[in-house]
Design a protein around this motif. Structure first.
Motif, PDB file in Angstrom:
ATOM      1  N   LEU A 165       0.820  -1.217   0.000  1.00 39.49           N
ATOM      2  CA  LEU A 165       0.000   0.000   0.000  1.00 39.49           C
ATOM      3  C   LEU A 165       0.852   1.265   0.000  1.00 39.49           C
ATOM      4  CD1 LEU A 165      -2.704   1.455   0.199  1.00 39.49           C
ATOM      5  CD2 LEU A 165      -2.644   1.096   2.672  1.00 39.49           C
ATOM      6  N   GLN A 166       1.795   1.356   0.916  1.00 31.48           N
ATOM      7  CA  GLN A 166       2.602   2.572   1.023  1.00 31.48           C
ATOM      8  C   GLN A 166       3.443   2.789  -0.230  1.00 31.48           C
ATOM      9  OE1 GLN A 166       1.962   4.585   3.528  1.00 31.48           O
ATOM     10  NE2 GLN A 166       3.259   6.121   2.529  1.00 31.48           N
ATOM     11  N   GLU A 167       3.993   1.710  -0.765  1.00 36.70           N
ATOM     12  CA  GLU A 167       4.806   1.827  -1.975  1.00 36.70           C
ATOM     13  C   GLU A 167       3.975   2.343  -3.147  1.00 36.70           C
ATOM     14  OE1 GLU A 167       6.694  -1.624   0.368  1.00 36.70           O
ATOM     15  OE2 GLU A 167       4.730  -0.679   0.127  1.00 36.70           O
ATOM     16  N   CYS A 168       2.720   1.866  -3.230  1.00 38.59           N
ATOM     17  CA  CYS A 168       1.829   2.323  -4.298  1.00 38.59           C
ATOM     18  C   CYS A 168       1.518   3.808  -4.157  1.00 38.59           C
ATOM     19  CB  CYS A 168       0.526   1.525  -4.278  1.00 38.59           C
ATOM     20  SG  CYS A 168       0.677  -0.184  -4.835  1.00 38.59           S
ATOM     21  N   LEU A 169       1.188   4.234  -2.940  1.00 38.49           N
ATOM     22  CA  LEU A 169       0.842   5.633  -2.702  1.00 38.49           C
ATOM     23  C   LEU A 169       2.031   6.554  -2.987  1.00 38.49           C
ATOM     24  CD1 LEU A 169      -1.222   5.335   0.606  1.00 38.49           C
ATOM     25  CD2 LEU A 169      -2.064   5.318  -1.753  1.00 38.49           C
ATOM     26  N   GLU A 170       3.204   6.139  -2.567  1.00 38.29           N
ATOM     27  CA  GLU A 170       4.397   6.952  -2.829  1.00 38.29           C
ATOM     28  C   GLU A 170       4.696   6.996  -4.319  1.00 38.29           C
ATOM     29  OE1 GLU A 170       7.492   5.292  -0.458  1.00 38.29           O
ATOM     30  OE2 GLU A 170       6.617   5.959   1.452  1.00 38.29           O
ATOM     31  N   GLY A 171       4.496   5.879  -5.000  1.00 35.88           N
ATOM     32  CA  GLY A 171       4.746   5.824  -6.435  1.00 35.88           C
ATOM     33  C   GLY A 171       3.821   6.727  -7.227  1.00 35.88           C
ATOM     34  N   MET A 172       2.600   6.941  -6.727  1.00 36.43           N
ATOM     35  CA  MET A 172       1.630   7.786  -7.412  1.00 36.43           C
ATOM     36  C   MET A 172       1.913   9.270  -7.227  1.00 36.43           C
ATOM     37  SD  MET A 172      -1.890   5.723  -6.532  1.00 36.43           S
ATOM     38  CE  MET A 172      -2.956   6.652  -7.670  1.00 36.43           C
ATOM     39  N   GLN A 173       2.767   9.631  -6.278  1.00 38.52           N
ATOM     40  CA  GLN A 173       3.084  11.031  -5.967  1.00 38.52           C
ATOM     41  C   GLN A 173       1.798  11.841  -5.775  1.00 38.52           C
ATOM     42  OE1 GLN A 173       5.882  12.382  -9.097  1.00 38.52           O
ATOM     43  NE2 GLN A 173       7.512  12.113  -7.597  1.00 38.52           N
ATOM     44  N   LEU A 174       1.009  11.438  -4.813  1.00 33.38           N
ATOM     45  CA  LEU A 174      -0.298  12.051  -4.582  1.00 33.38           C
ATOM     46  C   LEU A 174      -0.197  13.514  -4.184  1.00 33.38           C
ATOM     47  CD1 LEU A 174      -1.894   9.103  -2.579  1.00 33.38           C
ATOM     48  CD2 LEU A 174      -2.332   9.701  -4.965  1.00 33.38           C
ATOM     49  N   ARG A 175      -1.101  14.313  -4.742  1.00 31.57           N
ATOM     50  CA  ARG A 175      -1.264  15.719  -4.378  1.00 31.57           C
ATOM     51  C   ARG A 175      -2.709  15.929  -3.944  1.00 31.57           C
ATOM     52  NH1 ARG A 175      -1.546  18.950  -8.116  1.00 31.57           N
ATOM     53  NH2 ARG A 175      -1.740  17.512  -9.885  1.00 31.57           N
ATOM     54  N   PRO A 176      -2.984  16.775  -2.973  1.00 32.89           N
ATOM     55  CA  PRO A 176      -4.352  16.953  -2.474  1.00 32.89           C
ATOM     56  C   PRO A 176      -5.371  17.308  -3.551  1.00 32.89           C
ATOM     57  CG  PRO A 176      -2.795  18.005  -0.989  1.00 32.89           C
ATOM     58  CD  PRO A 176      -2.007  17.574  -2.194  1.00 32.89           C
ATOM     59  N   GLU A 177      -4.954  18.046  -4.590  1.00 37.93           N
ATOM     60  CA  GLU A 177      -5.896  18.462  -5.623  1.00 37.93           C
ATOM     61  C   GLU A 177      -5.653  17.740  -6.947  1.00 37.93           C
ATOM     62  OE1 GLU A 177      -6.072  22.702  -5.899  1.00 37.93           O
ATOM     63  OE2 GLU A 177      -6.868  22.920  -3.868  1.00 37.93           O
ATOM     64  N   GLY A 178      -4.990  16.590  -6.894  1.00 40.51           N
ATOM     65  CA  GLY A 178      -4.699  15.838  -8.100  1.00 40.51           C
ATOM     66  C   GLY A 178      -5.875  15.002  -8.575  1.00 40.51           C
ATOM     67  N   CYS A 179      -5.732  14.472  -9.785  1.00 40.63           N
ATOM     68  CA  CYS A 179      -6.746  13.596 -10.390  1.00 40.63           C
ATOM     69  C   CYS A 179      -6.137  12.210 -10.571  1.00 40.63           C
ATOM     70  CB  CYS A 179      -7.197  14.162 -11.734  1.00 40.63           C
ATOM     71  SG  CYS A 179      -8.391  13.115 -12.608  1.00 40.63           S
ATOM     72  N   TYR A 180      -6.798  11.190 -10.017  1.00 40.19           N
ATOM     73  CA  TYR A 180      -6.227   9.847  -9.998  1.00 40.19           C
ATOM     74  C   TYR A 180      -7.250   8.793 -10.424  1.00 40.19           C
ATOM     75  CZ  TYR A 180      -2.845  12.496  -7.380  1.00 40.19           C
ATOM     76  OH  TYR A 180      -1.944  13.466  -7.033  1.00 40.19           O
ATOM     77  N   VAL A 181      -6.715   7.653 -10.889  1.00 41.86           N
ATOM     78  CA  VAL A 181      -7.566   6.527 -11.272  1.00 41.86           C
ATOM     79  C   VAL A 181      -7.021   5.259 -10.640  1.00 41.86           C
ATOM     80  CG1 VAL A 181      -8.555   5.168 -13.144  1.00 41.86           C
ATOM     81  CG2 VAL A 181      -8.111   7.610 -13.494  1.00 41.86           C
ATOM     82  N   ASP A 182      -7.899   4.543  -9.942  1.00 43.40           N
ATOM     83  CA  ASP A 182      -7.601   3.204  -9.433  1.00 43.40           C
ATOM     84  C   ASP A 182      -8.441   2.259 -10.288  1.00 43.40           C
ATOM     85  OD1 ASP A 182      -7.364   0.792  -8.154  1.00 43.40           O
ATOM     86  OD2 ASP A 182      -8.021   1.499  -6.180  1.00 43.40           O
ATOM     87  N   VAL A 183      -7.800   1.529 -11.194  1.00 42.24           N
ATOM     88  CA  VAL A 183      -8.576   0.729 -12.145  1.00 42.24           C
ATOM     89  C   VAL A 183      -9.011  -0.618 -11.580  1.00 42.24           C
ATOM     90  CG1 VAL A 183      -7.505   1.836 -14.147  1.00 42.24           C
ATOM     91  CG2 VAL A 183      -6.518  -0.285 -13.241  1.00 42.24           C
ATOM     92  N   THR A 184      -8.606  -0.915 -10.343  1.00 43.24           N
ATOM     93  CA  THR A 184      -8.969  -2.192  -9.714  1.00 43.24           C
ATOM     94  C   THR A 184      -9.428  -1.927  -8.285  1.00 43.24           C
ATOM     95  OG1 THR A 184      -6.593  -2.448  -9.283  1.00 43.24           O
ATOM     96  CG2 THR A 184      -7.505  -3.704 -11.121  1.00 43.24           C
ATOM     97  N   PHE A 185     -10.656  -1.447  -8.117  1.00 43.13           N
ATOM     98  CA  PHE A 185     -11.164  -1.072  -6.804  1.00 43.13           C
ATOM     99  C   PHE A 185     -11.149  -2.247  -5.832  1.00 43.13           C
ATOM    100  CE2 PHE A 185     -14.638  -0.547  -3.747  1.00 43.13           C
ATOM    101  CZ  PHE A 185     -14.321   0.687  -3.201  1.00 43.13           C
ATOM    102  N   GLY A 186     -11.671  -3.404  -6.234  1.00 41.49           N
ATOM    103  CA  GLY A 186     -11.664  -4.595  -5.378  1.00 41.49           C
ATOM    104  C   GLY A 186     -12.320  -4.342  -4.038  1.00 41.49           C
ATOM    105  N   GLY A 187     -11.574  -4.566  -2.954  1.00 39.74           N
ATOM    106  CA  GLY A 187     -12.093  -4.297  -1.621  1.00 39.74           C
ATOM    107  C   GLY A 187     -11.987  -2.841  -1.230  1.00 39.74           C
ATOM    108  N   GLY A 188     -11.366  -2.016  -2.069  1.00 40.71           N
ATOM    109  CA  GLY A 188     -11.305  -0.582  -1.837  1.00 40.71           C
ATOM    110  C   GLY A 188     -10.160  -0.111  -0.962  1.00 40.71           C
ATOM    111  N   GLY A 189      -9.237  -1.002  -0.614  1.00 42.98           N
ATOM    112  CA  GLY A 189      -8.140  -0.620   0.278  1.00 42.98           C
ATOM    113  C   GLY A 189      -7.276   0.489  -0.279  1.00 42.98           C
TER     114      GLY A 189
END
Length: 306
Positions: free
Chosen positions: A15-39
């Protein structure tokens, strides 16, 4: 009615590696193409503020029932192969900051025996559809494909050298009675199942059937191609695979080159990606102990440069 907690439905891997890899910004636009359990999606949503937006895809009706209701979140009940079409609909082509794809089958799918993904219980019907309301089930496939077709599926998607003999056993068994349950399939294959290799062989067979039923590799190829239209320059593609067939497709795509005639003639071909991870990341020893299903995960991260 038994309520399954989100944390039991599917434990998000790396989880943490994925979030860091995405370089999240509070006002960014993102897509999770595999919602699954939503984690992963829920963790992303915690980082968003203001104009931030997350779009999550999943074709499984079970996943749709777990989608959160938030202004900055849109759930799309569809296969991720349609990524570009939906982002065009939402006027987001070329604007997405990062795409996350966790290609693993949800823990819930393996644990929900009635879905037929696992060979731990011999009673469920052979289904294996991610969207169990559409398309051919594994049961349909096993009882309708010609022997050569079955052998091809087992060889290509299960990487089984004995695919022809396995297909022959299936056809022989169904000539007596249709294969309906997991137990029926195991019984048909019993002559080829050596005790010391049974679990490994069945895992490969079930993987092959699941990939064929859901068209997984073709959908992955379409997703990767769509990512070039959806991501902005500088946007991140974060993909987690769980077997060599998926990982090979992702690796080769990220190494891909401009195949135009001009590029080939003048030798100017170059990749559209900068590899953030030269080698795929794998789960830590601590995570492996906590979540054994993470042991086969490989995480690749790349940044679109053109």
């Amino acid at each position: 009615m038994n309520i399954v907690r989100a944390e039991d439905y599917h434990v998000p891997v790396m989880l943490q590696e994925c979030l860091e890899g995405m370089q999240l910004r509070p006002e960014g636009c993102y897509v999770d193409v595999t919602f699954g359990g939503g984690g992963h999606s829920r963790a992303i949503l915690k980082e968003l503020q203001g104009a931030g937006m997350l779009y999550s895809f999943d074709q499984d009706p079970d996943a749709a029932a777990r989608a959160p209701q938030q202004p900055c979140f849109t759930f799309i009940a569809s296969n991720f192969r349609h990524l570009a079409r939906f982002m065009d609909y939402y006027d987001r082509l070329g604007q997405v900051d990062a795409i996350l794809a966790d290609l693993g089958v949800s823990s819930h799918h393996f644990d929900a025996m009635e879905r037929g993904f696992s060979f731990r219980d011999e009673t469920p019907l052979l289904d294996m559809r991610m969207n169990n309301r559409a398309g051919l089930s594994a049961r349909d496939l096993l009882n309708s494909y010609e022997e050569e077709q079955l052998a091809d599926v087992l060889y290509r998607y299960g990487e089984l050298k004995q695919s022809r003999s396995l297909a022959k056993l299936i056809v022989k068994a169904r000539s007596v009675a249709p294969l309906q349950t997991v137990g029926d399939l195991i019984a048909a294959l019993r002559p080829a199942l050596r005790p010391d290799q049974e679990k490994k062989l069945l895992a490969c067979i079930f993987q092959a059937l699941r990939i064929e039923v859901n068209g997984e590799l073709k959908a992955l190829e379409e997703l990767l191609e769509a990512s070039l239209r959806v991501l902005r320059p500088g946007g991140r593609l974060v993909v987690m695979t769980y077997h060599s067939l998926e990982d090979r497709i992702v690796k080769n795509f990220l190494k891909g080159t401009d195949d135009s005639a001009e590029a080939q003639i003048y030798g100017t071909a170059r990749s559209a990606w900068r590899l953030v991870t030269r080698k795929p990341l794998v789960a830590s020893a601590e995570e492996l102990e906590r979540n054994p299903r993470s042991r086969s995960a490989k995480l690749r991260i790349a940044e679109r440069i053109r």
